[in-house]
Motif scaffolding. Structure first.
Motif, PDB file in Angstrom:
ATOM      1  N   CYS A 206       0.869  -1.172   0.000  1.00 51.68           N
ATOM      2  CA  CYS A 206       0.000   0.000   0.000  1.00 51.68           C
ATOM      3  C   CYS A 206       0.911   1.229   0.000  1.00 51.68           C
ATOM      4  O   CYS A 206       2.020   1.188   0.529  1.00 51.68           O
ATOM      5  N   ARG A 207       0.426   2.339  -0.567  1.00 50.39           N
ATOM      6  CA  ARG A 207       1.319   3.483  -0.757  1.00 50.39           C
ATOM      7  C   ARG A 207       0.654   4.793  -0.347  1.00 50.39           C
ATOM      8  O   ARG A 207      -0.562   4.938  -0.446  1.00 50.39           O
ATOM      9  N   ALA A 208       1.486   5.722   0.113  1.00 49.56           N
ATOM     10  CA  ALA A 208       1.046   7.078   0.431  1.00 49.56           C
ATOM     11  C   ALA A 208       1.751   8.050  -0.500  1.00 49.56           C
ATOM     12  O   ALA A 208       2.973   8.007  -0.651  1.00 49.56           O
ATOM     13  N   VAL A 209       0.975   8.921  -1.133  1.00 55.40           N
ATOM     14  CA  VAL A 209       1.516   9.922  -2.049  1.00 55.40           C
ATOM     15  C   VAL A 209       0.965  11.281  -1.646  1.00 55.40           C
ATOM     16  O   VAL A 209      -0.242  11.447  -1.473  1.00 55.40           O
ATOM     17  N   ILE A 210       1.846  12.256  -1.487  1.00 58.40           N
ATOM     18  CA  ILE A 210       1.449  13.605  -1.091  1.00 58.40           C
ATOM     19  C   ILE A 210       1.547  14.539  -2.297  1.00 58.40           C
ATOM     20  O   ILE A 210       2.354  14.322  -3.204  1.00 58.40           O
ATOM     21  N   SER A 211       0.694  15.541  -2.302  1.00 66.83           N
ATOM     22  CA  SER A 211       0.760  16.580  -3.322  1.00 66.83           C
ATOM     23  C   SER A 211       1.425  17.807  -2.714  1.00 66.83           C
ATOM     24  O   SER A 211       0.947  18.364  -1.734  1.00 66.83           O
ATOM     25  N   ARG A 212       2.521  18.199  -3.316  1.00 63.78           N
ATOM     26  CA  ARG A 212       3.248  19.384  -2.857  1.00 63.78           C
ATOM     27  C   ARG A 212       3.101  20.449  -3.943  1.00 63.78           C
ATOM     28  O   ARG A 212       3.872  20.501  -4.883  1.00 63.78           O
ATOM     29  N   GLY A 213       2.050  21.251  -3.829  1.00 65.52           N
ATOM     30  CA  GLY A 213       1.772  22.249  -4.858  1.00 65.52           C
ATOM     31  C   GLY A 213       1.460  21.625  -6.194  1.00 65.52           C
ATOM     32  O   GLY A 213       1.769  22.191  -7.240  1.00 65.52           O
ATOM     33  N   GLY A 214       0.856  20.449  -6.184  1.00 69.21           N
ATOM     34  CA  GLY A 214       0.500  19.765  -7.426  1.00 69.21           C
ATOM     35  C   GLY A 214       1.525  18.767  -7.893  1.00 69.21           C
ATOM     36  O   GLY A 214       1.277  18.018  -8.851  1.00 69.21           O
ATOM     37  N   GLN A 283       1.810  24.363   1.178  1.00 69.90           N
ATOM     38  CA  GLN A 283       1.796  23.804  -0.167  1.00 69.90           C
ATOM     39  C   GLN A 283       1.363  22.338  -0.193  1.00 69.90           C
ATOM     40  O   GLN A 283       1.131  21.773  -1.258  1.00 69.90           O
ATOM     41  N   HIS A 284       1.255  21.717   0.979  1.00 70.69           N
ATOM     42  CA  HIS A 284       0.780  20.330   1.058  1.00 70.69           C
ATOM     43  C   HIS A 284      -0.754  20.351   1.052  1.00 70.69           C
ATOM     44  O   HIS A 284      -1.386  20.512   2.087  1.00 70.69           O
TER      45      HIS A 284
END
Length: 347
Positions: A206-214, A283-284
């Motif tokens: 399973c994975r976690a992905v963050i958006s940092r300003g897109g 930005q997150h």
């Protein structure tokens, strides 16, 4: 003739319940075919009247009236397969949305957990996606116990030792599951939000992905036997890793190298997570937690692009659904669970 068939009623269940469904088969023993025959009429001779001919005339026996008995065979019809768990589940909660869709399996083995306003603190929350294999027991157990075990360890330890606290929360959950004598296993990815920090951990793929300003950034690394450090660890412990039909597996069996449960492979499949801690910045904008059913078909950046579009339109649940359907359209047959968390609620 008539035929009586007994068909048992189908079991009913609720999704994400702790109880698995048990099929009950009813059968009845066959009864023998009973034919009721009236007595056969035989010709009668009068003792006072002599025969009209030297030869006796044979009379045709009366027509047999054979009633058709009721054929109560009691046929044991195989009951219909119990209805599969709901094809999908969707939740639009405060600051998060989650959508889970069952793949080709008869039961959905994915589970999720979401707890906000922990201990009365609106800036504290715990989220998790749990991808079960070999049944639902491990994913259900983790969904109901991992949060408490992690938080108990966090309270016991100093805030600076947060990674160690999460590690022991995972290990304690694994130990408790094995003591239950249950089988199966589960990959996990969790996010603890506390004091403005994001603590992301995983065991499995399973994975976690963050958006940092897109811009997408993976916060976890999948634990698979094909990973060089994981393969070295397994082989050092006396196990082996090989390729079966194009997939790297441990002992020719499991395609993940960490997780809760998997007692038969516990020597090599460890529950120790890898954890990353970062400060939540303006930005997150969002965090995506998802099972491998998504990541096998959708890239990290694609996921963020779709999630941000839904987030901007205040439709994160719709974005979760679009991500799942995109994976399905590309051939995924696995259970797929996607959770989008609005990080700006915790800045």
């Amino acid at each position: 003739m008539s035929c009586s068939v007994a068909v048992p009623s189908s079991p009913v269940f609720s999704l994400f319940n702790n109880n698995d469904n048990n099929n009950s088969n009813s059968s009845s023993s066959a009864e023998p075919l009973m034919l009721s025959l009236p007595p056969i009429t035989t010709p009668s001779c009068s003792s006072t009247s002599p025969p009209s001919s030297p030869l006796l005339k044979k009379k045709r026996p009366a027509k047999l009236d054979i009633p058709v008995a009721s054929l109560a065979f009691g046929i044991a019809v195989t009951p219909p397969s119990p209805p599969p768990r709901d094809a999908a589940v969707e939740v639009d909660g405060p600051g998060f949305s989650v959508y889970c869709k069952r793949g080709r399996r008869h039961h959905m083995e994915d589970r999720y957990s979401a707890a906000v306003d922990l201990h009365g603190q609106p800036k504290q929350a715990f989220f998790g996606i749990f991808d079960g294999h070999g049944g639902t027991k491990a994913s259900e157990f983790a969904a109901h116990n991992l949060e408490k075990n992690v938080l108990d360890e966090v309270v016991r330890r100093d805030e600076s030792d947060i990674k160690e606290a999460v590690k022991h929360g995972y290990l304690n959950t694994d130990s408790e599951f094995l003591k239950e004598g249950l089988h199966g296993g589960s990959c996990c990815v969790t996010a603890l939000i506390r004091n403005g920090n994001l603590v992301v951990s995983n065991a499995g793929d399973c994975r976690a992905v963050i958006s940092r300003g897109g811009v997408a950034e993976a916060l976890t690394s999948d634990h698979k036997p094909s990973r060089e450090d994981e393969r070295d660890r397994i082989e050092t412990q006396g196990g082996y890793v090989d390729v079966c039909r194009g997939v790297w597996r441990i002992q020719g069996s499991l395609a993940v190298s960490r997780g809760i449960g998997d007692r038969n492979l516990k020597q090599w499949v460890i529950a120790e997570p890898e954890t990353k801690v970062l400060k939540i910045e303006p930005q997150h904008d969002l965090l995506i937690l998802a099972s491998d059913g998504l990541w096998e078909k959708v890239s990290n950046q694609e996921a963020v692009d779709i999630a941000r579009l839904g987030n901007n339109r205040q439709q994160p649940l719709l974005a979760c659904k679009k991500l799942v359907e995109l994976s399905v359209s590309r051939g995924s047959v696995d259970d797929i669970s996607v959770m989008i968390i609005k990080l700006q609620n915790y800045v």
